[in-house]
Scaffold this motif. Structure first.
Motif, PDB file in Angstrom:
ATOM      1  N   GLY A 160       0.918  -1.262   0.058  1.00  0.00           N
ATOM      2  CA  GLY A 160      -0.027  -0.011   0.112  1.00  0.00           C
ATOM      3  C   GLY A 160       0.861   1.198   0.064  1.00  0.00           C
ATOM      4  O   GLY A 160       1.895   1.255   0.298  1.00  0.00           O
ATOM      5  N   ALA A 161       0.164   2.318  -0.544  1.00  0.00           N
ATOM      6  CA  ALA A 161       1.137   3.593  -0.749  1.00  0.00           C
ATOM      7  C   ALA A 161       1.558   4.063   0.678  1.00  0.00           C
ATOM      8  O   ALA A 161       2.728   4.491   0.840  1.00  0.00           O
ATOM      9  CB  ALA A 161      -0.007   4.450  -1.119  1.00  0.00           C
ATOM     10  N   ARG A 162       0.803   3.844   1.784  1.00  0.00           N
ATOM     11  CA  ARG A 162       1.299   4.320   3.235  1.00  0.00           C
ATOM     12  C   ARG A 162       2.484   3.495   3.489  1.00  0.00           C
ATOM     13  O   ARG A 162       3.270   3.928   4.227  1.00  0.00           O
ATOM     14  CB  ARG A 162       0.015   4.323   4.287  1.00  0.00           C
ATOM     15  CG  ARG A 162      -1.210   4.963   3.744  1.00  0.00           C
ATOM     16  CD  ARG A 162      -0.901   6.413   3.940  1.00  0.00           C
ATOM     17  NE  ARG A 162      -2.218   7.285   3.437  1.00  0.00           N
ATOM     18  CZ  ARG A 162      -2.171   8.559   3.386  1.00  0.00           C
ATOM     19  NH1 ARG A 162      -0.918   9.274   3.601  1.00  0.00           N
ATOM     20  NH2 ARG A 162      -3.026   9.188   2.969  1.00  0.00           N
ATOM     21  N   VAL A 163       2.310   2.329   3.508  1.00  0.00           N
ATOM     22  CA  VAL A 163       3.492   1.233   3.800  1.00  0.00           C
ATOM     23  C   VAL A 163       4.743   1.661   3.090  1.00  0.00           C
ATOM     24  O   VAL A 163       5.777   1.702   3.706  1.00  0.00           O
ATOM     25  CB  VAL A 163       3.017  -0.242   3.553  1.00  0.00           C
ATOM     26  CG1 VAL A 163       4.344  -1.126   3.714  1.00  0.00           C
ATOM     27  CG2 VAL A 163       1.813  -0.454   4.458  1.00  0.00           C
ATOM     28  N   GLU A 164       4.647   1.965   1.689  1.00  0.00           N
ATOM     29  CA  GLU A 164       5.880   1.896   1.119  1.00  0.00           C
ATOM     30  C   GLU A 164       6.594   3.356   1.374  1.00  0.00           C
ATOM     31  O   GLU A 164       7.727   3.612   1.404  1.00  0.00           O
ATOM     32  CB  GLU A 164       5.383   1.908  -0.280  1.00  0.00           C
ATOM     33  CG  GLU A 164       5.200   0.489  -0.948  1.00  0.00           C
ATOM     34  CD  GLU A 164       5.500   0.257  -2.233  1.00  0.00           C
ATOM     35  OE1 GLU A 164       6.324   1.061  -2.933  1.00  0.00           O
ATOM     36  OE2 GLU A 164       5.355  -0.822  -2.708  1.00  0.00           O
ATOM     37  N   SER A 165       5.593   4.285   1.421  1.00  0.00           N
ATOM     38  CA  SER A 165       6.122   5.756   1.752  1.00  0.00           C
ATOM     39  C   SER A 165       6.752   5.653   3.336  1.00  0.00           C
ATOM     40  O   SER A 165       7.863   6.414   3.416  1.00  0.00           O
ATOM     41  CB  SER A 165       4.863   6.848   1.748  1.00  0.00           C
ATOM     42  OG  SER A 165       5.287   7.945   2.156  1.00  0.00           O
ATOM     43  N   THR A 166       6.253   5.063   4.046  1.00  0.00           N
ATOM     44  CA  THR A 166       6.746   5.139   5.499  1.00  0.00           C
ATOM     45  C   THR A 166       8.040   4.414   5.678  1.00  0.00           C
ATOM     46  O   THR A 166       9.103   4.792   5.981  1.00  0.00           O
ATOM     47  CB  THR A 166       5.856   4.313   6.675  1.00  0.00           C
ATOM     48  OG1 THR A 166       4.514   5.059   6.577  1.00  0.00           O
ATOM     49  CG2 THR A 166       6.450   4.330   8.030  1.00  0.00           C
ATOM     50  N   ALA A 167       8.031   3.280   4.699  1.00  0.00           N
ATOM     51  CA  ALA A 167       9.262   2.349   4.777  1.00  0.00           C
ATOM     52  C   ALA A 167      10.648   3.409   4.110  1.00  0.00           C
ATOM     53  O   ALA A 167      11.736   3.300   4.305  1.00  0.00           O
ATOM     54  CB  ALA A 167       9.285   1.213   3.812  1.00  0.00           C
ATOM     55  N   TYR A 168      10.194   3.946   3.045  1.00  0.00           N
ATOM     56  CA  TYR A 168      10.924   4.895   2.343  1.00  0.00           C
ATOM     57  C   TYR A 168      11.659   5.819   3.401  1.00  0.00           C
ATOM     58  O   TYR A 168      12.801   6.505   3.444  1.00  0.00           O
ATOM     59  CB  TYR A 168      10.529   5.406   0.966  1.00  0.00           C
ATOM     60  CG  TYR A 168      11.697   6.352   0.356  1.00  0.00           C
ATOM     61  CD1 TYR A 168      12.076   5.805  -0.713  1.00  0.00           C
ATOM     62  CD2 TYR A 168      11.381   7.897   0.551  1.00  0.00           C
ATOM     63  CE1 TYR A 168      13.056   6.809  -1.499  1.00  0.00           C
ATOM     64  CE2 TYR A 168      12.430   8.774  -0.104  1.00  0.00           C
ATOM     65  CZ  TYR A 168      13.001   8.074  -1.313  1.00  0.00           C
ATOM     66  OH  TYR A 168      13.768   8.901  -1.863  1.00  0.00           O
ATOM     67  N   ARG A 169      10.748   6.459   3.981  1.00  0.00           N
ATOM     68  CA  ARG A 169      10.980   7.757   4.949  1.00  0.00           C
ATOM     69  C   ARG A 169      11.849   7.215   6.159  1.00  0.00           C
ATOM     70  O   ARG A 169      12.674   8.107   6.484  1.00  0.00           O
ATOM     71  CB  ARG A 169       9.871   8.268   5.306  1.00  0.00           C
ATOM     72  CG  ARG A 169       8.902   9.209   4.474  1.00  0.00           C
ATOM     73  CD  ARG A 169       9.618  10.221   3.624  1.00  0.00           C
ATOM     74  NE  ARG A 169       8.639  10.920   3.084  1.00  0.00           N
ATOM     75  CZ  ARG A 169       8.939  11.979   2.014  1.00  0.00           C
ATOM     76  NH1 ARG A 169      10.170  11.900   1.652  1.00  0.00           N
ATOM     77  NH2 ARG A 169       8.214  12.280   1.347  1.00  0.00           N
ATOM     78  N   VAL A 170      11.548   5.953   6.495  1.00  0.00           N
ATOM     79  CA  VAL A 170      12.573   5.489   7.599  1.00  0.00           C
ATOM     80  C   VAL A 170      14.131   5.461   7.116  1.00  0.00           C
ATOM     81  O   VAL A 170      14.748   5.800   7.788  1.00  0.00           O
ATOM     82  CB  VAL A 170      12.108   4.211   7.958  1.00  0.00           C
ATOM     83  CG1 VAL A 170      12.865   3.605   9.131  1.00  0.00           C
ATOM     84  CG2 VAL A 170      10.676   4.299   8.945  1.00  0.00           C
ATOM     85  N   VAL A 171      14.013   4.602   5.925  1.00  0.00           N
ATOM     86  CA  VAL A 171      15.461   4.560   5.538  1.00  0.00           C
ATOM     87  C   VAL A 171      16.047   6.030   5.225  1.00  0.00           C
ATOM     88  O   VAL A 171      17.063   6.238   5.581  1.00  0.00           O
ATOM     89  CB  VAL A 171      15.472   3.744   4.233  1.00  0.00           C
ATOM     90  CG1 VAL A 171      17.016   3.667   3.428  1.00  0.00           C
ATOM     91  CG2 VAL A 171      14.855   2.279   4.387  1.00  0.00           C
TER      92      VAL A 171
END
Length: 467
Positions: free
Chosen positions: A360-371
């Protein structure tokens, strides 16, 4: 009714000039006047009864005064007053006492069965006394006795003296109870509306704070990483400039200063956005600031992203940090994100485990922001350190880990300011999606950031966190 309203009502009841006090005062005055009139009436009727039956006048008048004065207790003991009125009916006393007593009984909260019984007894007593009086008058006159006429007139008198006060009392009592019920309902609705207003205000404050925090987190993720890389690039330029070293060094220093000032101002803005909800902020100004900051964050997200080697590329769905659907950064952009850090001089490796798939867009965006934020922290706090980025695709979740070793003592620190919002923002993002976030120092002297995000989170989840 609110607490303030209850206190005000209690004060109005106890105050000598309150409406409730005046109503009670008028009722007391009315009861005293009625009792006085009833006492005088019973005294006069007692004197007439004594003269008619040749009994002592004074005791009859005294008894009449005492009996009539009992009307003052009609509100407290209505049943007793009615029973007394029925008891003195044979003596033809208490005309006003009987009428007012029946009215008060019917208007009170006495059970209706008891009211009907006492009203029936009063009708029977009045009928018997009236019939006996008619018979005696006819006998004294020496005329013929018409039984049906006497029964008719006796019934008419009995009902005329009993039915009107009872029916009027029943109507007034029902109306009073209806008004009290409506007042109670109005008070209940007022209390409910007050609670709803308080809850709506609390929800508005909560929503405003959540929006401010979301904007602060978004601006931090969008701007801070790129400005940090700008400062790192400027520091490298300053160190390796060959042509006109003095001018290159001065220009690079200016770039670095501007980047540091931008980060300082950004973190000051974040501090304002993360202020406590207890601060008094005008509603219109707060809403305008939120809209303006949201527009700034959206514009920053839609603008250019820094490419490797100074190439600028628009975010159109085909660059790092952008998704094909335009929903924000996604896991496909991690390669370019890592490439940007390598171009800034960081030794960083990317390891991907498991079968890659879209989330989902929220999951991928959050994962990207963490890295992204973890790499930014390595740039700021561990210059020259080697970093490893691990991404693991599992059945129901995606796991992330960014670990760096100790800082290289020979590398010059870029001097980036730190506001302490990076780890807080990462934790908030992951927690909003129901994930787990852990960060801390390693035994080797480095730092590790780990996050596990459920893969089944819908796109609408975590909207409050603002991916």
């Amino acid at each position: 009714m609110t607490t303030t309203g209850a206190i005000a009502e209690a004060g109005a009841r106890g105050a000598p000039d309150g409406p409730w006090w005046w109503a009670r005062r008028r009722s007391m005055v009315l009861d005293v006047v009625l009792a006085l009139v009833s006492a005088l009436e019973c005294a006069a009727e007692g004197a007439a009864f004594a003269g008619e039956h040749r009994i002592p006048m004074v005791p009859a008048v005294v008894v009449g005064l005492l009996v009539g004065a009992t009307l003052i207790f009609r509100r407290r003991w209505p049943v007793a007053v009615v029973l007394l009125g029925i008891a003195i009916t044979p003596a033809e006393l208490g005309f006003l006492l009987g009428i007012v007593g029946l009215y008060t009984l019917a208007a009170s909260d006495v059970p209706r069965r008891l009211t009907v019984i006492l009203a029936g007894v009063s009708v029977a007593g009045t009928f018997a006394v009236t019939l006996a009086k008619f018979s005696q008058n006819v006998a004294d006159d020496g005329g013929p006795q018409d039984l049906w006429a006497m029964l008719f007139f006796s019934t008419l008198v009995a009902l005329g003296l009993t039915a009107p006060p009872v029916l009027t009392g029943l109507y007034v009592g029902a109306r009073r109870r209806l008004v009290e019920s409506l007042r109670e309902r109005a008070d209940g609705l007022e209390r409910e509306l007050s609670l709803l207003a308080e809850r709506a205000e609390e929800r508005a404050v909560w929503a405003r704070n959540e929006e401010r925090t979301r904007i602060a987190r978004e601006m931090h993720d969008v701007v801070a990483h790129r400005v940090s890389l700008m400062v790192v690039h400027a520091a490298a330029l300053q160190a390796v400039a060959l042509k006109d070293p003095e001018k290159a060094s001065r220009n690079a220093g200016l770039v670095g200063d501007m980047g540091r000032q931008a980060l300082t101002e950004l973190r000051e803005m974040l501090g304002v956005l993360r202020t406590s909800s207890e601060e008094s902020v005008p509603e219109a100004a707060s809403a305008a600031d939120s809209r303006r900051l949201a527009e700034v964050a959206a514009a920053a997200s839609a603008r250019v992203t820094a490419g490797v080697g100074g190439v600028v590329r628009p975010v159109d769905g085909s660059v790092a940090g952008g998704s094909a659907q335009g929903d924000g950064p996604c896991l496909d952009g991690l390669e370019d994100l890592v490439g940007q850090s390598r171009a800034a001089g960081m030794a960083v490796e990317l390891s991907v485990e498991g079968e890659e798939r879209s989330y989902g867009a929220r999951v991928e965006s959050t994962a990207y922001r963490v890295v992204q934020e973890a790499l930014t922290n390595v740039h700021k706090h561990a210059p020259g350190a080697k970093a490893v980025v691990r991404v693991a695709h599992r059945g129901g979740e995606v796991a992330l880990q960014v670990e760096n070793g100790p800082s290289d003592g020979g590398a010059a620190a870029p001097g980036l300011p730190s506001g302490g919002n990076g780890l807080v923002g990462m934790r908030e993002r992951v927690s909003a999606l129901g994930g787990v976030f852990v960060s801390g120092a390693t035994d080797a002297g480095g730092f590790r950031v780990s996050a596990v995000i459920p893969a089944g989170v819908a796109d609408g989840a975590g909207a409050a966190a603002g991916a």
